[in-house]
Design a protein around this motif. Structure first.
Motif, PDB file in Angstrom:
ATOM      1  N   SER A   1       0.754  -1.055   0.044  1.00  0.00           N
ATOM      2  CA  SER A   1      -0.039   0.078  -0.093  1.00  0.00           C
ATOM      3  C   SER A   1       0.856   1.182   0.127  1.00  0.00           C
ATOM      4  CB  SER A   1      -1.024   0.014   1.118  1.00  0.00           C
ATOM      5  OG  SER A   1      -0.175   0.042   2.519  1.00  0.00           O
TER       6      SER A   1
ATOM      7  N   TRP B   1       0.840   4.422  -2.615  1.00  0.00           N
ATOM      8  CA  TRP B   1       1.011   5.974  -2.161  1.00  0.00           C
ATOM      9  C   TRP B   1       1.858   6.806  -2.877  1.00  0.00           C
ATOM     10  CZ3 TRP B   1      -3.171   8.317  -0.854  1.00  0.00           C
ATOM     11  CH2 TRP B   1      -4.196   7.733  -0.358  1.00  0.00           C
TER      12      TRP B   1
ATOM     13  N   ALA C   1      -7.955   6.874  -0.880  1.00  0.00           N
ATOM     14  CA  ALA C   1      -7.650   6.273   0.350  1.00  0.00           C
ATOM     15  C   ALA C   1      -8.337   5.140   0.750  1.00  0.00           C
ATOM     16  CB  ALA C   1      -7.621   7.316   1.398  1.00  0.00           C
ATOM     17  N   THR C   2      -9.763   5.166   0.477  1.00  0.00           N
ATOM     18  CA  THR C   2     -10.517   4.194   0.571  1.00  0.00           C
ATOM     19  C   THR C   2     -10.215   2.714  -0.023  1.00  0.00           C
ATOM     20  OG1 THR C   2     -12.560   5.629   1.194  1.00  0.00           O
ATOM     21  CG2 THR C   2     -13.106   3.241   0.462  1.00  0.00           C
TER      22      THR C   2
ATOM     23  N   ILE D   1      -7.206   2.050  -1.457  1.00  0.00           N
ATOM     24  CA  ILE D   1      -5.803   1.454  -1.291  1.00  0.00           C
ATOM     25  C   ILE D   1      -5.761   1.061  -0.027  1.00  0.00           C
ATOM     26  CG2 ILE D   1      -3.246   2.271  -0.770  1.00  0.00           C
ATOM     27  CD1 ILE D   1      -3.691   4.514  -2.795  1.00  0.00           C
ATOM     28  N   GLU D   2      -6.403   1.415   1.074  1.00  0.00           N
ATOM     29  CA  GLU D   2      -5.905   0.957   2.418  1.00  0.00           C
ATOM     30  C   GLU D   2      -7.380   0.127   2.656  1.00  0.00           C
ATOM     31  OE1 GLU D   2      -3.815   1.693   4.389  1.00  0.00           O
ATOM     32  OE2 GLU D   2      -2.823   3.341   3.173  1.00  0.00           O
TER      33      GLU D   2
ATOM     34  N   GLY E   1      -6.103  -3.711   3.834  1.00  0.00           N
ATOM     35  CA  GLY E   1      -5.448  -3.750   4.820  1.00  0.00           C
ATOM     36  C   GLY E   1      -6.193  -3.604   6.324  1.00  0.00           C
ATOM     37  N   GLN E   2      -7.248  -2.379   6.115  1.00  0.00           N
ATOM     38  CA  GLN E   2      -7.770  -2.179   7.343  1.00  0.00           C
ATOM     39  C   GLN E   2      -9.192  -2.652   7.487  1.00  0.00           C
ATOM     40  OE1 GLN E   2      -8.001   1.985   8.360  1.00  0.00           O
ATOM     41  NE2 GLN E   2      -6.002   2.795   7.494  1.00  0.00           N
TER      42      GLN E   2
ATOM     43  N   ILE F   1     -12.443   3.042   7.222  1.00  0.00           N
ATOM     44  CA  ILE F   1     -12.690   2.796   6.136  1.00  0.00           C
ATOM     45  C   ILE F   1     -13.965   3.291   5.548  1.00  0.00           C
ATOM     46  CG2 ILE F   1     -12.652   1.390   3.904  1.00  0.00           C
ATOM     47  CD1 ILE F   1      -9.926   1.927   4.639  1.00  0.00           C
TER      48      ILE F   1
ATOM     49  N   THR G   1      -4.865  -2.554  -5.898  1.00  0.00           N
ATOM     50  CA  THR G   1      -5.604  -3.237  -4.857  1.00  0.00           C
ATOM     51  C   THR G   1      -6.398  -4.508  -5.156  1.00  0.00           C
ATOM     52  OG1 THR G   1      -6.067  -1.084  -3.809  1.00  0.00           O
ATOM     53  CG2 THR G   1      -7.572  -2.805  -3.251  1.00  0.00           C
TER      54      THR G   1
END
Length: 498
Positions: free
Chosen positions: A52, A56, A221-222, A224-225, A228-229, A236, A420
């Motif tokens: 990730s 970025w 950001a939603t 990409i992350e 992971g989250q 998210i 992703t």
């Protein structure tokens, strides 16, 4: 106050020199969009970056660039295009220097944003300078064709040049190369580029600008992350809701403004709207292609950075050949033919790579890379030409900024979505799990090529040309109406479609 030179007072030699100076700025921005990709494995090792984090490194640059392009075009129309162009060059050089000495991943991402702030002042402003210097429609179309060619050439050469630099001098060198080019463009601009402004510059729109930044930033950001989250985690879900609300609020706010950040009337033109979507699709393909291909060549096939860069030479070669040809075709016959070749070529490239394995034969890779270079080389000139053709000169900066923004949004989405989807599907280490997981990403690129081909047909019909004429008449109410009562618009080469 700086004197404003009339474009009619410039000789053809001076106009060509101005075009070359503007293309220098485009060269470093285009190179930086792709040269970083080949350095990602080296950055990952040196700065201990997760997948990730690598996304970025790319997205921080393209997102900030996309968010500020329209604002920079508007500010340049108000305070002076050459002044903002030179400021952008200095900021880009400063950001490049800071990136080369970044001590950690977080600092590198932050310095990439500084680069992007400067970059946002280059492409749309340079295009506006070109549009105001080349007042003859045919000469302008040829200049735009050269511009579109440099877009493709610079972005295709990035992986090759990046591989040579990373292998020889390390990943910081990919940023240091921008410094001499940027300083040369700054000096030449001060000497040869005339100052110009819009006759009636538009008011700034800080609320619209903030909504655009929030929608793009929170949305990316939603994506990409999220893996992971966890897609249902509170952070998210909050990002997703914020992005959605900003996306809904942006057009509502813009409609209420007399002088909005983005004039939504542009999108009533089918060619303009089509060019916007085509730019998103083409550059999403490019972003996803380069991200996956770099990891595949270096992590799966264990090539060095320079070997990985050399493997992409077919992309650079076909783009070098096809980009100027596309510009000439668009200038003389319109955008349909280049688009009808570009879309299927990109789709065929993606379809071939859906069979990718760790031991795929070189012939498969070379054919796929050649097809991608063919498609990408042909697609840029139609995008740029459709964005500014028929638009009043006073709004050329904003129209060009929309096209540039679409490119950056597309590349951000390509890295975020395709990256992703693929990295989430990897089972085990990248060396064994990336090739089969990448198939989903290649199918996405195949679908994007199909969309480009479809829009190449729809947006070049008589109906589409009629929508462009009506929008141009609304944007330029001084244009005389023909006897039939239909709004008139100054003809451009892209209007003379067969």
């Amino acid at each position: 106050m700086t004197d404003v030179t009339e474009p009619t007072a410039l000789t053809r030699r001076r106009r060509l020199l101005i075009l070359a100076i503007c293309c220098l700025s485009l060269l470093i921005v285009g190179l930086d969009n792709t040269i970083v990709n080949v350095a990602l494995p080296a950055i990952q090792r040196d700065l201990h970056a997760p997948a990730s984090g690598l996304q970025w490194v790319i997205a921080a640059y393209t997102l900030v660039l996309a968010s500020l392009l329209i604002l920079s075009g508007s500010v340049a129309d108000r305070v002076g295009r050459r002044r903002i162009f030179q400021l952008g060059l200095l900021l880009f050089v400063l950001g490049s220097l800071l990136c080369s000495i970044a001590p950690s991943l977080g600092w590198l991402i932050a310095f990439r944003a500084v680069q992007a702030i400067g970059g946002s002042m280059l492409n749309p402003v340079a295009m506006s300078i070109i549009t105001n210097v080349f007042t003859d429609p045919r000469e302008r179309a040829q200049a735009i064709g050269v511009w579109g060619g440099v877009v493709g050439i610079s972005m295709a050469l990035g992986p090759v040049l990046g591989g040579l630099l990373v292998d020889s001098y390390g990943w910081p060198s990919i940023f240091l190369i921008n410094i001499p080019i940027g300083l040369l463009a700054f000096v030449l601009a001060a000497r040869f580029v005339p100052e110009s402004r819009a006759p009636k510059p538009r008011r700034l729109d800080p609320v619209g600008q903030l909504l655009a930044i929030v929608a793009l930033g929170a949305g990316t950001a939603t994506i990409i992350e999220g893996p992971g989250q966890g897609w249902t985690s509170p952070g998210i879900l909050t990002l997703a809701v914020v992005a959605l609300l900003a996306l809904i609020a942006f057009p509502l706010w813009e409609r209420s403004r007399r002088e909005p950040l983005l004039d939504l009337r542009f999108f009533r033109s089918a060619p303009f709207s089509g060019a916007t979507v085509i730019a998103v699709c083409a550059f999403a393909s490019l972003g996803g292609f380069l991200f996956l291909n770099t990891l595949y060549l270096q992590e799966v096939r264990h090539y060095s950075p320079v070997e990985a860069g050399l493997w992409t030479l077919p992309i650079a070669a076909f783009t070098l050949v096809c980009a100027p040809i596309s510009g000439r075709i668009v200038g003389s016959r319109g955008p349909r033919l280049p688009l009808l070749i570009a879309g299927p070529a990109l789709a065929a490239s993606g379809a071939l790579l859906t069979r990718l394995t760790a031991t795929s034969p070189p012939a498969l890779l070379l054919l796929a890379y050649s097809l991608f270079g063919l498609g990408f080389g042909l697609v840029n000139a139609p995008i740029t030409n459709a964005a500014v053709s028929g638009m009043p000169r006073a709004q050329a900066g904003v129209a060009a900024a929309v096209a540039s923004t679409s490119r950056q949004v597309g590349q951000s989405l390509g890295v975020a979505v395709i990256g992703t989807v693929v990295t989430a599907a990897v089972v085990g280490p990248l060396a064994t799990g990336l090739a089969p997981a990448s198939h989903a990403g290649w199918w996405i690129i195949t679908a994007l090529g199909g969309v480009i081909a479809l829009l190449g047909v729809v947006t070049t019909t008589g109906w589409a040309r009629g929508t462009a004429e009506r929008v141009a008449a609304r944007l330029d109410p001084t244009a005389p109406a023909p006897a039939s009562g239909r709004p008139a618009v100054r003809p451009t080469p892209s209007d003379r479609l067969r």
